[in-house]
Write a protein that holds these residues in place. Structure first.
Motif, PDB file in Angstrom:
ATOM      1  N   LEU A 122      57.162 -73.838   8.153  1.00 56.72           N
ATOM      2  CA  LEU A 122      56.183 -73.818   9.229  1.00 56.72           C
ATOM      3  C   LEU A 122      56.785 -74.463  10.478  1.00 56.72           C
ATOM      4  CD1 LEU A 122      53.126 -75.131   7.169  1.00 56.72           C
ATOM      5  CD2 LEU A 122      53.972 -72.783   7.342  1.00 56.72           C
ATOM      6  N   LYS A 123      56.360 -73.989  11.624  1.00 57.24           N
ATOM      7  CA  LYS A 123      56.919 -74.496  12.873  1.00 57.24           C
ATOM      8  C   LYS A 123      55.858 -74.491  13.965  1.00 57.24           C
ATOM      9  CE  LYS A 123      60.629 -73.583  16.208  1.00 57.24           C
ATOM     10  NZ  LYS A 123      61.739 -72.665  16.587  1.00 57.24           N
ATOM     11  N   VAL A 124      55.920 -75.502  14.853  1.00 53.76           N
ATOM     12  CA  VAL A 124      55.018 -75.582  15.997  1.00 53.76           C
ATOM     13  C   VAL A 124      55.637 -74.830  17.173  1.00 53.76           C
ATOM     14  CG1 VAL A 124      53.813 -77.108  17.597  1.00 53.76           C
ATOM     15  CG2 VAL A 124      54.173 -77.827  15.240  1.00 53.76           C
ATOM     16  N   VAL A 150      50.337 -73.857  18.476  1.00 51.50           N
ATOM     17  CA  VAL A 150      49.886 -73.251  17.223  1.00 51.50           C
ATOM     18  C   VAL A 150      51.000 -73.411  16.202  1.00 51.50           C
ATOM     19  CG1 VAL A 150      48.362 -71.576  18.339  1.00 51.50           C
ATOM     20  CG2 VAL A 150      50.727 -70.955  17.839  1.00 51.50           C
ATOM     21  N   VAL A 151      50.647 -73.259  14.922  1.00 49.90           N
ATOM     22  CA  VAL A 151      51.632 -73.353  13.845  1.00 49.90           C
ATOM     23  C   VAL A 151      51.879 -71.957  13.299  1.00 49.90           C
ATOM     24  CG1 VAL A 151      52.157 -74.351  11.594  1.00 49.90           C
ATOM     25  CG2 VAL A 151      50.867 -75.680  13.265  1.00 49.90           C
ATOM     26  N   VAL A 184      51.913 -64.206  12.811  1.00 57.04           N
ATOM     27  CA  VAL A 184      52.504 -65.140  11.840  1.00 57.04           C
ATOM     28  C   VAL A 184      51.834 -66.517  11.876  1.00 57.04           C
ATOM     29  CG1 VAL A 184      54.762 -64.039  11.682  1.00 57.04           C
ATOM     30  CG2 VAL A 184      54.312 -65.654  13.545  1.00 57.04           C
ATOM     31  N   GLN A 185      50.700 -66.626  12.571  1.00 58.62           N
ATOM     32  CA  GLN A 185      50.016 -67.916  12.654  1.00 58.62           C
ATOM     33  C   GLN A 185      49.446 -68.304  11.297  1.00 58.62           C
ATOM     34  OE1 GLN A 185      47.065 -68.134  15.736  1.00 58.62           O
ATOM     35  NE2 GLN A 185      46.554 -70.276  15.330  1.00 58.62           N
ATOM     36  N   VAL A 186      49.494 -69.587  10.984  1.00 58.04           N
ATOM     37  CA  VAL A 186      49.036 -70.105   9.698  1.00 58.04           C
ATOM     38  C   VAL A 186      47.669 -70.748   9.886  1.00 58.04           C
ATOM     39  CG1 VAL A 186      49.605 -71.572   7.730  1.00 58.04           C
ATOM     40  CG2 VAL A 186      51.440 -70.557   9.094  1.00 58.04           C
ATOM     41  N   ARG A 187      46.695 -70.350   9.076  1.00 59.57           N
ATOM     42  CA  ARG A 187      45.343 -70.895   9.174  1.00 59.57           C
ATOM     43  C   ARG A 187      45.218 -72.149   8.297  1.00 59.57           C
ATOM     44  NH1 ARG A 187      44.420 -67.797  13.544  1.00 59.57           N
ATOM     45  NH2 ARG A 187      45.051 -65.648  13.086  1.00 59.57           N
ATOM     46  N   GLY A 188      44.245 -72.965   8.622  1.00 59.86           N
ATOM     47  CA  GLY A 188      43.979 -74.152   7.814  1.00 59.86           C
ATOM     48  C   GLY A 188      44.945 -75.298   8.032  1.00 59.86           C
TER      49      GLY A 188
END
Length: 252
Positions: A122-124, A150-151, A184-188
């Motif tokens: 994961l990356k910001v 966003v991550v 590719v955004q990660v939820r939660g």
């Protein structure tokens, strides 16, 4: 025949006919039931052992008893019982999670695109802030003006950060278009302390700012059972009264 016997037999007759009708209806419903569809595996859940490991409640020990992905999503409760999935509440929990997955309801990591050996990076990054988020448009030391963080899930987040020094790690994250980030955004996921990624199951990478890992772990998607407190609702008053009496007795 006595009148009482005739009346009781007449009263019983409609009940028997209703049972037959209900049984026939249930049979027709079963014949016309929609066949269970088998959903495709996703990058974070590629096989049966991974699915059972994620949903927890010690179901991973039954991985050898379910031979294939198709069996996981088509076997009935009776078939699972024959395979050794016990007790009944464990089977109900497995069937419940099976239907959630079939309907596209996943836990943490279900939206990941890049996963290798059960680990996702994961990356910001920064994207253009919506116009209604005026409070995000001001620039800071770690964020450019008019941008928001966003991550995202990327294939090589850790490798990209290896060559950076301490000062470079404190600089604002890289830019990405909002359209690309949405794919590719990660939820939660939560962001705290500027560029630190947090959330259920997220592992921090030492010495890497704005980078983290999400790994397949036991019970990451588990819905935990409730537990009784002081013997349950009906017995709470009695259990607590006895405890107070014991405490007073011991205090003397």
């Amino acid at each position: 025949m006595p009148a009482k016997t005739i009346i009781s037999s007449l009263l019983r007759a409609p009940a028997i006919s209703r049972q037959n009708v209900c049984f026939q209806c249930r049979s027709l419903h079963r014949l016309n039931a929609i066949p269970n569809t088998v959903p495709k595996p996703i990058p974070f859940v590629p096989d049966v052992p991974t699915f059972l490991k994620l949903i927890g409640r010690s179901l991973s020990k039954h991985a050898a008893e379910i031979p294939s992905w198709e069996a996981l999503f088509t076997w009935s409760s009776d078939q699972l019982k024959e395979a050794g999935v016990e007790p009944a509440r464990t089977r109900r929990y497995l069937l419940w999670w099976r239907e959630r997955y079939r309907n596209g309801i996943y836990g943490m990591g279900g939206d990941l695109k890049f996963v290798k050996d059960g680990v996702a990076e994961l990356k910001v990054v920064q994207v253009t802030a919506p116009t209604d988020n005026a409070h995000l448009t001001a620039g800071t030391l770690s964020q450019d003006p008019g941008m928001m963080k966003v991550v995202i899930n990327t294939e090589s987040a850790i490798d990209e950060e290896k060559g950076k020094g301490a000062l470079e790690g404190l600089a604002p994250p890289a830019h990405m278009s909002l359209q690309q980030a949405n794919k590719v955004q990660v939820r939660g996921i939560k962001l705290f302390r500027t560029n630190t990624i947090g959330g259920t199951g997220v592992e921090q990478v030492k010495g890497r700012t704005g980078v983290a890992r999400l790994r397949v772990t036991e019970g990451l998607w588990e819905q935990r059972r409730g537990h009784k407190v002081d013997g349950g609702e009906r017995r709470q008053a009695m259990v607590r009264s006895k405890r107070r009496a014991a405490e007073r007795k011991n205090a003397k």
